[in-house]
Design a protein around this motif. Structure first.
Motif, mmCIF file in Angstrom:
data_model
loop_
_atom_site.group_PDB
_atom_site.id
_atom_site.type_symbol
_atom_site.label_atom_id
_atom_site.label_comp_id
_atom_site.label_asym_id
_atom_site.label_seq_id
_atom_site.Cartn_x
_atom_site.Cartn_y
_atom_site.Cartn_z
ATOM 1 N N MET A 1 0.842 -1.184 0.000
ATOM 2 C CA MET A 1 0.000 0.000 0.000
ATOM 3 C C MET A 1 0.889 1.250 0.000
ATOM 4 N N SER A 2 0.330 2.342 -0.488
ATOM 5 C CA SER A 2 1.051 3.615 -0.495
ATOM 6 C C SER A 2 1.338 4.064 0.927
ATOM 7 N N LYS A 3 2.331 4.931 1.068
ATOM 8 C CA LYS A 3 2.658 5.450 2.389
ATOM 9 C C LYS A 3 1.535 6.325 2.936
ATOM 10 N N SER A 4 0.851 7.025 2.055
ATOM 11 C CA SER A 4 -0.184 7.959 2.486
ATOM 12 C C SER A 4 -1.258 8.088 1.417
ATOM 13 N N PHE A 5 -2.474 8.315 1.847
ATOM 14 C CA PHE A 5 -3.551 8.498 0.867
ATOM 15 C C PHE A 5 -3.312 9.714 -0.009
ATOM 16 N N GLU A 6 -2.580 10.707 0.515
ATOM 17 C CA GLU A 6 -2.283 11.900 -0.269
ATOM 18 C C GLU A 6 -1.424 11.602 -1.498
ATOM 19 N N ASP A 7 -0.767 10.442 -1.513
ATOM 20 C CA ASP A 7 0.052 10.033 -2.654
ATOM 21 C C ASP A 7 -0.770 9.415 -3.783
ATOM 22 N N LEU A 8 -1.999 9.070 -3.502
ATOM 23 C CA LEU A 8 -2.832 8.360 -4.482
ATOM 24 C C LEU A 8 -3.445 9.330 -5.486
ATOM 25 N N GLU A 9 -3.204 9.087 -6.760
ATOM 26 C CA GLU A 9 -3.769 9.931 -7.817
ATOM 27 C C GLU A 9 -5.292 9.928 -7.789
ATOM 28 N N VAL A 10 -5.887 8.789 -7.465
ATOM 29 C CA VAL A 10 -7.347 8.712 -7.431
ATOM 30 C C VAL A 10 -7.908 9.585 -6.305
ATOM 31 N N LYS A 12 -6.486 12.384 -5.214
ATOM 32 C CA LYS A 12 -6.339 13.757 -5.711
ATOM 33 C C LYS A 12 -7.449 14.097 -6.696
ATOM 34 N N LYS A 13 -7.719 13.182 -7.609
ATOM 35 C CA LYS A 13 -8.750 13.399 -8.627
ATOM 36 C C LYS A 13 -10.139 13.480 -7.968
ATOM 37 N N ALA A 14 -10.380 12.649 -6.966
ATOM 38 C CA ALA A 14 -11.667 12.664 -6.263
ATOM 39 C C ALA A 14 -11.846 13.970 -5.474
ATOM 40 N N CYS A 15 -10.765 14.498 -4.909
ATOM 41 C CA CYS A 15 -10.836 15.792 -4.219
ATOM 42 C C CYS A 15 -11.192 16.892 -5.212
ATOM 43 N N ARG A 16 -10.546 16.872 -6.378
ATOM 44 C CA ARG A 16 -10.858 17.873 -7.407
ATOM 45 C C ARG A 16 -12.320 17.760 -7.838
ATOM 46 N N GLN A 17 -12.813 16.524 -7.971
ATOM 47 C CA GLN A 17 -14.210 16.319 -8.340
ATOM 48 C C GLN A 17 -15.143 16.956 -7.303
ATOM 49 N N ALA A 18 -14.853 16.747 -6.035
ATOM 50 C CA ALA A 18 -15.684 17.316 -4.969
ATOM 51 C C ALA A 18 -15.683 18.844 -5.032
ATOM 52 N N LEU A 19 -14.518 19.422 -5.250
ATOM 53 C CA LEU A 19 -14.436 20.882 -5.345
ATOM 54 C C LEU A 19 -15.237 21.416 -6.533
ATOM 55 N N VAL A 20 -15.158 20.735 -7.658
ATOM 56 C CA VAL A 20 -15.907 21.160 -8.841
ATOM 57 C C VAL A 20 -17.409 21.050 -8.587
ATOM 58 N N ILE A 21 -17.830 19.998 -7.921
ATOM 59 C CA ILE A 21 -19.262 19.840 -7.596
ATOM 60 C C ILE A 21 -19.722 21.006 -6.721
ATOM 61 N N TYR A 22 -18.970 21.318 -5.685
ATOM 62 C CA TYR A 22 -19.338 22.442 -4.808
ATOM 63 C C TYR A 22 -19.432 23.748 -5.593
ATOM 64 N N LYS A 23 -18.442 24.008 -6.438
ATOM 65 C CA LYS A 23 -18.445 25.255 -7.215
ATOM 66 C C LYS A 23 -19.578 25.283 -8.236
ATOM 67 N N THR A 24 -19.830 24.151 -8.870
ATOM 68 C CA THR A 24 -20.873 24.071 -9.887
ATOM 69 C C THR A 24 -22.259 24.295 -9.284
ATOM 70 N N LEU A 25 -22.457 23.814 -8.079
ATOM 71 C CA LEU A 25 -23.780 23.886 -7.442
ATOM 72 C C LEU A 25 -23.935 25.076 -6.502
ATOM 73 N N LYS A 26 -22.956 25.951 -6.477
ATOM 74 C CA LYS A 26 -22.928 27.068 -5.532
ATOM 75 C C LYS A 26 -24.227 27.872 -5.513
#
Length: 118
Positions: A1-10, A12-26
């Motif tokens: 397993m990775s050393k930290s979840f912050e190292d996982l590309e998925v 990072k991509k899921a965090c970006r998705q959440a931010l876009v959802i918040y901004k889109t639905l503002k």
């Protein structure tokens, strides 16, 4: 397993998705669907992180599956938001494509962790 979840590309991509959802639905006034979509979006990276932090392979896989389920829930909500004209078809197509990539990445990570020894 990775050393930290912050190292996982998925993650990072899921965090970006959440931010876009918040901004889109503002500005959305449909608070029920907005709230549910935001909760689903936040659930994806949160479950990836929680599973990784539990530090056992079975727990990590279980939480990755939960994240994948939340991602599918969000995709369903995106289809509904489009039909209700809360978000444009163009926005929806972009978000759904990103969402599908995240789903594939989660499945790939699940498969990879399942194949690891130990």
């Amino acid at each position: 397993m990775s050393k930290s979840f912050e190292d996982l590309e998925v993650w990072k991509k899921a965090c970006r998705q959440a931010l876009v959802i918040y901004k889109t639905l503002k500005e959305t006034k449909d608070y029920g669907l907005k709230n549910q979509m935001e909760r689903s979006a936040v659930s994806v990276p949160s479950n990836i992180a929680e599973g990784q932090e539990r530090d056992t392979k079975p727990d990590f896989i279980r939480f990755l599956r939960i994240a994948k389920g939340s991602n599918g829930e969000l995709r369903t909500q995106l289809y509904l938001a489009t039909k209700l004209e809360i978000i444009s078809t163009e926005q929806s197509n972009e978000l759904i494509n990103e969402n599908k990539q995240i789903s594939k990445m989660l499945q790939g990570l699940i498969n990879s962790v399942e194949l690891q020894n130990g």
